[in-house]
Design an enzyme around this catalytic site. Structure first.
Site, short mmCIF file in Angstrom:
data_model
loop_
_atom_site.label_atom_id
_atom_site.label_comp_id
_atom_site.label_asym_id
_atom_site.label_seq_id
_atom_site.Cartn_x
_atom_site.Cartn_y
_atom_site.Cartn_z
N THR A 24 -12.24 -21.78 -30.04
CA THR A 24 -13.52 -21.88 -29.80
C THR A 24 -13.20 -22.95 -28.52
O THR A 24 -12.65 -24.73 -29.05
CB THR A 24 -14.07 -22.23 -31.11
OG1 THR A 24 -14.38 -23.56 -31.30
CG2 THR A 24 -14.76 -20.74 -31.91
N HIS A 25 -13.53 -22.41 -27.25
CA HIS A 25 -14.15 -23.45 -26.66
C HIS A 25 -12.65 -23.89 -26.36
O HIS A 25 -11.92 -25.20 -25.63
CB HIS A 25 -14.59 -24.82 -26.64
CG HIS A 25 -15.94 -24.65 -27.36
ND1 HIS A 25 -16.90 -24.40 -26.49
CD2 HIS A 25 -16.56 -24.43 -28.73
CE1 HIS A 25 -18.08 -24.29 -26.62
NE2 HIS A 25 -18.07 -24.53 -28.14
N ARG A 75 -18.05 5.26 0.47
CA ARG A 75 -17.22 6.69 1.36
C ARG A 75 -16.10 5.14 1.19
O ARG A 75 -15.01 5.50 0.98
CB ARG A 75 -17.34 6.49 2.91
CG ARG A 75 -17.67 7.56 3.61
CD ARG A 75 -17.77 7.66 5.13
NE ARG A 75 -18.46 8.72 5.41
CZ ARG A 75 -18.69 10.00 5.66
NH1 ARG A 75 -17.16 10.41 5.49
NH2 ARG A 75 -19.27 10.64 6.21
N HIS A 130 -20.66 14.80 14.05
CA HIS A 130 -21.61 15.15 12.70
C HIS A 130 -20.16 15.90 11.02
O HIS A 130 -20.43 16.63 11.98
CB HIS A 130 -22.56 16.13 12.97
CG HIS A 130 -23.31 16.04 12.21
ND1 HIS A 130 -23.35 16.85 10.88
CD2 HIS A 130 -25.25 16.06 11.95
CE1 HIS A 130 -24.35 16.83 9.67
NE2 HIS A 130 -25.40 15.84 10.19
N ASP A 131 -20.49 15.60 10.17
CA ASP A 131 -19.50 16.27 9.42
C ASP A 131 -19.30 17.48 8.64
O ASP A 131 -18.92 17.76 8.73
CB ASP A 131 -18.80 14.96 8.31
CG ASP A 131 -20.44 14.63 7.96
OD1 ASP A 131 -21.02 15.08 7.83
OD2 ASP A 131 -20.29 13.79 6.93
N LYS A 166 11.16 -18.54 -14.77
CA LYS A 166 9.96 -17.96 -15.43
C LYS A 166 9.87 -16.67 -15.71
O LYS A 166 10.08 -16.56 -15.38
CB LYS A 166 8.68 -17.88 -13.59
CG LYS A 166 8.92 -19.22 -13.09
CD LYS A 166 8.75 -20.82 -13.91
CE LYS A 166 6.76 -19.90 -14.27
NZ LYS A 166 5.84 -20.36 -12.78
N SER A 219 10.91 -16.54 -7.02
CA SER A 219 11.61 -16.28 -5.42
C SER A 219 12.66 -18.07 -6.11
O SER A 219 13.72 -18.10 -5.32
CB SER A 219 11.24 -16.69 -4.55
OG SER A 219 10.43 -16.99 -3.95
N ASN A 246 6.30 -14.62 -15.53
CA ASN A 246 4.62 -14.96 -14.67
C ASN A 246 3.87 -13.70 -16.15
O ASN A 246 4.73 -12.57 -16.06
CB ASN A 246 4.53 -15.11 -13.44
CG ASN A 246 5.23 -16.41 -13.31
OD1 ASN A 246 5.10 -17.09 -14.25
ND2 ASN A 246 5.68 -16.32 -12.20
N ARG A 257 -0.97 0.96 -3.44
CA ARG A 257 -0.44 0.64 -3.95
C ARG A 257 -1.24 0.69 -5.73
O ARG A 257 -0.89 0.43 -6.66
CB ARG A 257 -0.36 -1.00 -4.15
CG ARG A 257 0.09 -2.27 -5.34
CD ARG A 257 0.44 -3.43 -4.36
NE ARG A 257 1.15 -5.16 -5.25
CZ ARG A 257 1.76 -4.88 -5.40
NH1 ARG A 257 3.19 -4.47 -3.55
NH2 ARG A 257 2.07 -5.62 -5.44
N TYR A 258 -2.68 0.66 -5.06
CA TYR A 258 -3.58 0.41 -6.76
C TYR A 258 -4.65 2.16 -6.84
O TYR A 258 -5.27 2.41 -7.91
CB TYR A 258 -4.34 -0.37 -6.76
CG TYR A 258 -4.15 -2.09 -6.83
CD1 TYR A 258 -2.82 -1.81 -7.54
CD2 TYR A 258 -4.61 -3.10 -5.71
CE1 TYR A 258 -2.47 -3.12 -7.30
CE2 TYR A 258 -4.03 -3.96 -5.57
CZ TYR A 258 -2.98 -4.31 -6.04
OH TYR A 258 -2.55 -5.33 -5.80
N GLU A 312 -2.98 -10.97 -14.93
CA GLU A 312 -3.24 -10.80 -13.51
C GLU A 312 -3.82 -10.20 -12.68
O GLU A 312 -4.44 -10.58 -12.08
CB GLU A 312 -2.51 -12.41 -13.33
CG GLU A 312 -2.34 -13.72 -13.98
CD GLU A 312 -1.73 -14.35 -13.09
OE1 GLU A 312 -1.12 -15.78 -13.09
OE2 GLU A 312 -0.67 -14.26 -11.96
N ALA A 363 -21.05 2.40 2.80
CA ALA A 363 -20.88 2.10 1.57
C ALA A 363 -20.32 2.88 0.58
O ALA A 363 -18.55 2.33 -0.14
CB ALA A 363 -21.89 0.83 1.39
N THR A 393 -29.71 21.78 3.76
CA THR A 393 -29.59 20.52 4.88
C THR A 393 -28.26 20.07 4.41
O THR A 393 -27.41 20.15 3.09
CB THR A 393 -30.55 19.27 4.69
OG1 THR A 393 -30.11 18.64 5.30
CG2 THR A 393 -30.61 18.52 3.29
#
Length: 435
Positions: free
Chosen positions: A146-147, A316, A74-75, A274, A269, A276, A4-5, A281, A314, A99
């Site tokens: 602001t704020h 990968r 072992h790859d 709407k 739905s 959105n 999807r991404y 998001e 990690a 190596t």
């Protein structure tokens, strides 16, 4: 990263077949330098170059490697055996003196370099859209907040100009991070060059226009990868900042701008009315992932002694996912800004919605500069009337005119409530960007 991404480029770049092509590129580059120095047969290298060009590694090869790895666990061993099966006995000279990490880390840098190149192109496209919108809305009045509260008048184009400036800094960081991983490591077990000459590493680096890592152990230092992930994470905060602003502007109470809403698109739905801000998001959510990937990248830096592989599993995940998410989020946001629906009339209405309260600082200065009031007395006068305006909805100008303590004439009040005063230096700001 789930499909999807995934952008098409990232999906192809991080595929197993692409990884093995990068591994082979490293192996052949090292072999070429070794053949030049008589360390491996030149004819073996020539044969492998010809065969690999005629029969490039594909998904079928990736499946073969996986089949062998199920036995070897072992790859790289599985990879070299699969190469022999595919290209013949000459492949025995591949991986001479190297190596596994020499190949894996250097090849991973090749992929990261290409991935960052894609991302930089994407970010440049986003910056260009910001430039176009900044020019289009250079003189579109809106209220600065602001704020989350109305502050003073500005132009809508200044928002885009601010984003452009941030993206310029992001591009600097991305280019620097890309340069940081353009290094070759071919130093052998624990980094001593015991079985491969340093000149092999240096010649490969020179051929690629990269640098040889000045010193390594058995892995390339992971601060380099952390720097890449840091640049992506910081950039993620930029796209989130832009996305959050669009989401706010689309709120029903604000309605100054909104995402494009396609023909046939539905927003809910259950509630047909709407519209959105789902695109921005989505960008916000992906930016959160980028910050998480950075944390893992930082934890990958300290490894045991000369090598462990706690970072490997990690990486990968985080390296393909971080680059893919960045590219996807950038393209999504670029589309939003390119087709942004803008409501200048609503901006002007919101600007005037509080009965002139946004001009309070100009009134304050007029009392101090032109009437000689102390700042404290002037502030008290303006604030008293401003708070009454908040409470009653009466216009600030009318309240000031009726206030016996206010020495401002009608002409002076007109000047204090002049919108043009707040926008008079917009051209000067744009000039800093050559616009």
């Amino acid at each position: 990263m789930i499909d999807r991404y995934l952008t098409p480029e990232m999906k192809a770049l991080w595929s197993e077949a692409s990884k093995y092509r990068a591994w082979l590129r490293v192996e052949l580059a090292a072999m070429q330098a070794q053949a030049r120095h008589g360390e491996v047969p030149q004819n073996a290298f020539d044969t492998l170059i010809a065969r690999s060009a005629a029969d490039p590694l594909d998904e079928a090869f990736a499946l073969k490697v996986a089949e062998i790895e199920a036995v070897t666990r072992h790859d790289i061993v599985a990879f070299t055996r699969a190469l022999t099966d595919r290209y013949g006995d000459e492949a025995r000279f591949i991986h001479h003196g190297l190596t596994s990490t020499d190949v894996v880390d250097t090849a991973q840098n090749l992929v990261l370099d290409e991935a960052l190149g894609v991302i930089i192109t994407d970010v440049e496209a986003l910056r260009e859209v910001c430039r176009i919108q900044a020019a289009a809305h250079k003189h579109t009045p809106t209220v600065g907040r602001t704020h989350g509260i109305h502050a003073e008048p500005m132009t809508f184009g200044l928002k885009f100009l601010n984003w452009m400036a941030t993206l310029d800094r992001d591009l600097e960081r991305l280019h620097a991070a890309r340069k940081r991983i353009q290094v070759v490591m071919l130093s052998g077990s624990v980094g001593t060059f015991a079985h491969v000459s340093p000149r092999i590493e240096e010649e490969v680096a020179q051929a690629w226009g990269w640098q040889a890592a000045p010193v390594t152990n058995q892995t390339l230092a992971r601060d380099r990868h952390a720097e890449v992930l840091s640049a992506l994470a910081i950039y993620g905060t930029t796209v989130e900042k832009i996305a959050v602003e669009i989401r706010h502007l689309q709120r029903s109470e604000v309605r100054e701008a909104m995402e494009p809403f396609g023909k046939g698109q539905t927003g809910s739905s259950s509630m047909p009315h709407k519209k959105n801000p789902i695109l921005t998001e989505n960008v916000t959510g992906l930016s959160r992932l980028l910050r998480g990937y950075l944390l893992t990248g930082l934890e990958n830096v300290p490894l045991w002694h000369e090598r462990d592989i706690s970072h490997s599993s990690a990486e990968r995940v985080i390296l393909p996912d971080a680059t893919a998410a960045t590219s996807y989020a950038t393209r999504r946001l670029t589309g939003v800004l390119r087709d942004l629906v803008v409501f200048p009339e609503r901006m002007l209405r919101n600007l005037n919605d509080l009965g002139g309260l946004v001009f309070s600082q100009r009134v304050l200065h007029a009392l101090i500069d032109e009437k000689g009031m102390t700042r404290e007395d002037a502030y008290t006068l303006v604030q008293r009337n401003a708070l009454r305006s908040w409470e009653t909805g009466e216009g600030l100008r009318d309240l000031l005119k009726a206030d016996a303590d206010s020495p401002l004439s009608d002409a002076e009040l007109d000047a204090a409530f002049d919108l043009g005063w707040y926008l008079r230096h917009v051209d000067d700001i744009y000039a800093r960007f050559g616009m």
